[in-house]
Scaffold this motif. Sequence first.
Motif, PDB file in Angstrom:
ATOM      1  N   TYR C  76      -9.670   7.993  11.898  1.00 49.26           N
ATOM      2  CA  TYR C  76      -9.161   7.415  10.655  1.00 49.26           C
ATOM      3  C   TYR C  76      -8.115   6.388  11.036  1.00 49.26           C
ATOM      4  CZ  TYR C  76      -7.354   7.459   5.784  1.00 49.26           C
ATOM      5  OH  TYR C  76      -6.979   7.133   4.491  1.00 49.26           O
ATOM      6  N   ARG C  77      -8.315   5.171  10.592  1.00 51.33           N
ATOM      7  CA  ARG C  77      -7.344   4.133  10.914  1.00 51.33           C
ATOM      8  C   ARG C  77      -6.795   3.548   9.624  1.00 51.33           C
ATOM      9  NH1 ARG C  77      -7.587  -1.581  11.748  1.00 51.33           N
ATOM     10  NH2 ARG C  77      -6.090  -2.312  13.304  1.00 51.33           N
ATOM     11  N   TYR C  78      -5.527   3.877   9.382  1.00 45.91           N
ATOM     12  CA  TYR C  78      -4.810   3.297   8.240  1.00 45.91           C
ATOM     13  C   TYR C  78      -4.097   2.072   8.763  1.00 45.91           C
ATOM     14  CZ  TYR C  78      -0.664   2.900   5.179  1.00 45.91           C
ATOM     15  OH  TYR C  78       0.349   2.442   4.370  1.00 45.91           O
ATOM     16  N   ASN C  79      -4.336   0.936   8.149  1.00 45.85           N
ATOM     17  CA  ASN C  79      -3.721  -0.283   8.655  1.00 45.85           C
ATOM     18  C   ASN C  79      -3.227  -1.159   7.518  1.00 45.85           C
ATOM     19  OD1 ASN C  79      -3.116  -2.125  10.844  1.00 45.85           O
ATOM     20  ND2 ASN C  79      -4.705  -3.422   9.956  1.00 45.85           N
ATOM     21  N   MET C  80      -1.997  -1.636   7.661  1.00 45.26           N
ATOM     22  CA  MET C  80      -1.465  -2.556   6.657  1.00 45.26           C
ATOM     23  C   MET C  80      -1.694  -3.981   7.123  1.00 45.26           C
ATOM     24  SD  MET C  80       2.075  -0.795   5.469  1.00 45.26           S
ATOM     25  CE  MET C  80       2.212  -1.401   3.808  1.00 45.26           C
ATOM     26  N   ALA C  81      -2.296  -4.794   6.273  1.00 45.37           N
ATOM     27  CA  ALA C  81      -2.476  -6.200   6.611  1.00 45.37           C
ATOM     28  C   ALA C  81      -1.090  -6.847   6.751  1.00 45.37           C
ATOM     29  CB  ALA C  81      -3.288  -6.893   5.532  1.00 45.37           C
ATOM     30  N   PRO C  82      -0.939  -7.786   7.690  1.00 47.92           N
ATOM     31  CA  PRO C  82       0.381  -8.393   7.932  1.00 47.92           C
ATOM     32  C   PRO C  82       1.001  -9.001   6.670  1.00 47.92           C
ATOM     33  CG  PRO C  82      -1.168  -9.056   9.634  1.00 47.92           C
ATOM     34  CD  PRO C  82      -1.964  -8.281   8.627  1.00 47.92           C
ATOM     35  N   PHE C  83       0.150  -9.487   5.764  1.00 43.83           N
ATOM     36  CA  PHE C  83       0.642 -10.170   4.563  1.00 43.83           C
ATOM     37  C   PHE C  83       0.725  -9.238   3.362  1.00 43.83           C
ATOM     38  CE2 PHE C  83      -3.816 -10.914   5.594  1.00 43.83           C
ATOM     39  CZ  PHE C  83      -4.404 -10.136   4.613  1.00 43.83           C
ATOM     40  N   SER C  84       0.627  -7.914   3.597  1.00 37.15           N
ATOM     41  CA  SER C  84       0.537  -6.987   2.466  1.00 37.15           C
ATOM     42  C   SER C  84       1.889  -6.684   1.830  1.00 37.15           C
ATOM     43  CB  SER C  84      -0.123  -5.681   2.919  1.00 37.15           C
ATOM     44  OG  SER C  84       0.655  -5.078   3.930  1.00 37.15           O
ATOM     45  N   THR C  85       2.974  -7.032   2.513  1.00 43.15           N
ATOM     46  CA  THR C  85       4.306  -6.728   1.977  1.00 43.15           C
ATOM     47  C   THR C  85       5.180  -7.982   2.028  1.00 43.15           C
ATOM     48  OG1 THR C  85       5.055  -6.082   4.170  1.00 43.15           O
ATOM     49  CG2 THR C  85       4.246  -4.327   2.766  1.00 43.15           C
ATOM     50  N   ASP C  86       6.365  -7.901   1.385  1.00 47.37           N
ATOM     51  CA  ASP C  86       7.276  -9.050   1.368  1.00 47.37           C
ATOM     52  C   ASP C  86       7.603  -9.496   2.788  1.00 47.37           C
ATOM     53  OD1 ASP C  86       7.318  -9.041  -1.333  1.00 47.37           O
ATOM     54  OD2 ASP C  86       9.087  -7.756  -1.501  1.00 47.37           O
ATOM     55  N   GLU C  87       8.057  -8.526   3.587  1.00 45.53           N
ATOM     56  CA  GLU C  87       8.343  -8.840   4.977  1.00 45.53           C
ATOM     57  C   GLU C  87       7.062  -8.628   5.771  1.00 45.53           C
ATOM     58  OE1 GLU C  87      11.777  -7.248   7.883  1.00 45.53           O
ATOM     59  OE2 GLU C  87      12.299  -7.478   5.754  1.00 45.53           O
ATOM     60  N   ARG C  88       6.688  -9.586   6.608  1.00 45.46           N
ATOM     61  CA  ARG C  88       5.419  -9.491   7.323  1.00 45.46           C
ATOM     62  C   ARG C  88       5.356  -8.202   8.146  1.00 45.46           C
ATOM     63  NH1 ARG C  88       3.360 -11.339  12.453  1.00 45.46           N
ATOM     64  NH2 ARG C  88       1.135 -11.799  12.289  1.00 45.46           N
ATOM     65  N   VAL C  89       4.216  -7.522   8.094  1.00 46.27           N
ATOM     66  CA  VAL C  89       4.017  -6.317   8.899  1.00 46.27           C
ATOM     67  C   VAL C  89       3.501  -6.757  10.257  1.00 46.27           C
ATOM     68  CG1 VAL C  89       2.816  -4.116   9.071  1.00 46.27           C
ATOM     69  CG2 VAL C  89       3.368  -5.054   6.821  1.00 46.27           C
ATOM     70  N   ARG C  90       4.142  -6.258  11.324  1.00 43.28           N
ATOM     71  CA  ARG C  90       3.661  -6.627  12.651  1.00 43.28           C
ATOM     72  C   ARG C  90       2.279  -6.023  12.880  1.00 43.28           C
ATOM     73  NH1 ARG C  90       6.958  -5.976  18.061  1.00 43.28           N
ATOM     74  NH2 ARG C  90       6.279  -3.853  17.672  1.00 43.28           N
ATOM     75  N   PRO C  91       1.317  -6.846  13.306  1.00 47.80           N
ATOM     76  CA  PRO C  91      -0.044  -6.310  13.483  1.00 47.80           C
ATOM     77  C   PRO C  91      -0.066  -5.184  14.520  1.00 47.80           C
ATOM     78  CG  PRO C  91      -0.028  -8.712  13.657  1.00 47.80           C
ATOM     79  CD  PRO C  91       1.393  -8.276  13.631  1.00 47.80           C
TER      80      PRO C  91
END
Lengths: 264, 198, 244
Positions: C76-91
């Motif tokens: 199971y891989r939960y991943n937040m896209a870098p542009f998904s939040t106000d502050e960029r999520v580090r890939p």
Amino acid sequence: MVDENEIVWLVKKDAVADMIKNGKRSDGRKAYEYRPIEIITDYVKRAEGSAYIKLGNTQILVGVKMDVGQPYSDSPNMGTLITNAELVPLASPVFQPGPPNENAIELARVVDRGIRESKMIDFEKLCITEGEEVWNVLIDIHVLDFDGNLIDAATLAAVKALWTAKMPRYEDGKVIYEDKKDSLPVSKKPVACTFARFGNVSILDPSLEEEKSMDGKITITTTDDGKICAVQKSGITKISVPELENLIDVALEKGNEIRKTYLG
Amino acid sequence: MKRFVIPGEKLEGRPNAHYYREGNNYYSQVFGILEKKDNFLKIVPLKGKYMPHKGDYVIGIVIDVKYGGVIVDINSSHFAFLPTKNSLNYKDIVSAEVIDIDEVRNATLGNERKLFGGEIIEINPVRIPRVIGKNNSMLKLLKDKTGCSFFVGRNGRIWIKGKNSPILADAIFKIEREAHTSGLTERIEKYLDEMLKG
Amino acid sequence: MGMKKEGLKLFENGKRIDGRAYDELRPIKMEVGVLKRADGSCYLEWGGNKVLAAVYGPRECLPRHTQDPLKARINYRYNMAPFSTDERVRPGPSRRSIEISKLSKEALEHVIFTEYFPKTSIDIFVEILQADAGTRCAGLTAASLALADAGIPMKSLITACAAGKIDGKVVLDLGKLEDNFGEADLPIAYMPRTKELVYLQMDGDLTKDEFKEALRLALKGCDEIYRIQRDALKKAYEGEVNGR
């Protein structure tokens, strides 16, 4: 994947689980009974605070270090907390060197959550200059011998280390580690209680043998004022709402016992 | 009568397959359609990987050549082994029968035939029975109308060859899409007539 | 959780900051079968969350030494896209996403009949395209539908939802501000028929009674979401049963 070092547990698994479902534990403990606990504080003199804990045969050393850094932008007037756990290869034949795996990360995060959410550390008092300089509190969990229930042992040792830690002095932009005097701004004493699940049966403080045979586990961290500050279910288990409420009662009661005996 | 069932849904009795039992009750394991005919319950999954059964004919692609046989991709959760003395190479297409399954779902194939030329189309394996039809009725219709030679594998792969193969492929995809509707054979017949006329 | 903002009232005159009642969910929408290549897939919108889940497998588990001879391995891989939040999520995986992935995998492993597919893997990918608090629940809810869509045999669907505490009041399904400045969050997932919990986490500070109330609210939220899940599955294949 079956690790060949683990194969012996796989063979024993059903027998251990059957015994527990019949209300017996191989070391003769009651369902909600901890193994003997031994804590030595100030174990590492270089650290700001430290505690060595032995829970049954599980041995963990927790160190608290402090340094000065920038605050997070969303909390400019607060110090920070970082908790890290390392499953040192000397502690078990299955621990491998390298970056922390998901088990080490989960351990660190559950311990961190208990401490952070209990609000035992007054982070505002760790602010030196708002928006510029604050104290960072760094907790490192070093697992030395792995015989089950790392979360409870590590939480207890970390809380003890925070309570006994002495802050270094900060002068002219330098941290003076040679001169430690003041205690940390701490108030509460969170205690984690972990229950292993076998079908619908729960037992407190699983040993390694029990952890290898269980379906999963549930950790409940409580504070002195009778509140619950962190919960985590881990592993392939399920729990009914009435049983969860029962475990919360047990965790509140056991938490108080541990606090009185070891964090008094 | 037909209705949807979803995983964990309680059933009014014991169906043919795709169920589990707890106490005296039966529950569906899959998302599918429950067909009820005179107290006989049948669950037809709407999707799912092909699971090999003894006697199935499948279409496979050779992915590795080993001593005494070849490893074949049969569009399933596991690769299959085909013991053979024939010379088969990487990327060859074969039709074969599943002659044995072991306890960990490894299939052994036999009675292979190498297929030359043509192309493979893939559809949802659970729709293959509709492509075949009752007493091969759909199969016969497709063959008679298009004049193509083709081979339907239980594993969701269909090998087709012939002048009208693009029309045949379209018809098969149409069957896949409308597999659970009634009057399908008539509609496909009409569709083929129209397409082949133009 | 637990950040401070002077003067910010999260619960006032019986209403929350986004106008919801204490026991009201944000709007939820789900669609099944949205990805062509995946064996099963689901797109879900929940408040401001936008989530895609895809399932591949069961398929040959490679490399070989990671195979389990007795059952399928669930990834199971939960991943937040870098542009998904106000502050960029580090890939790449973070400690947070590794923990969420582990717990979500374990929740699903409880319901999947893994013993049917020895030596294979079932790979579940959850992409958070836009994040707005409650992403782990949104991801798990979508993943459960994607598994059903892939035809994976399961004991049950699972449904996830959170309850929490804001300004001393226990409420259902925290929004972003409520998550940042609230006092507690309790994400759970359950099996709808038996109401047993397969995902359980909590942080913040709750008395025993508040905990019970939060649990009750979260279960009520799950009941509502389960209905949406069921409808989404049926909608995707409606034409196939009733004819077009």
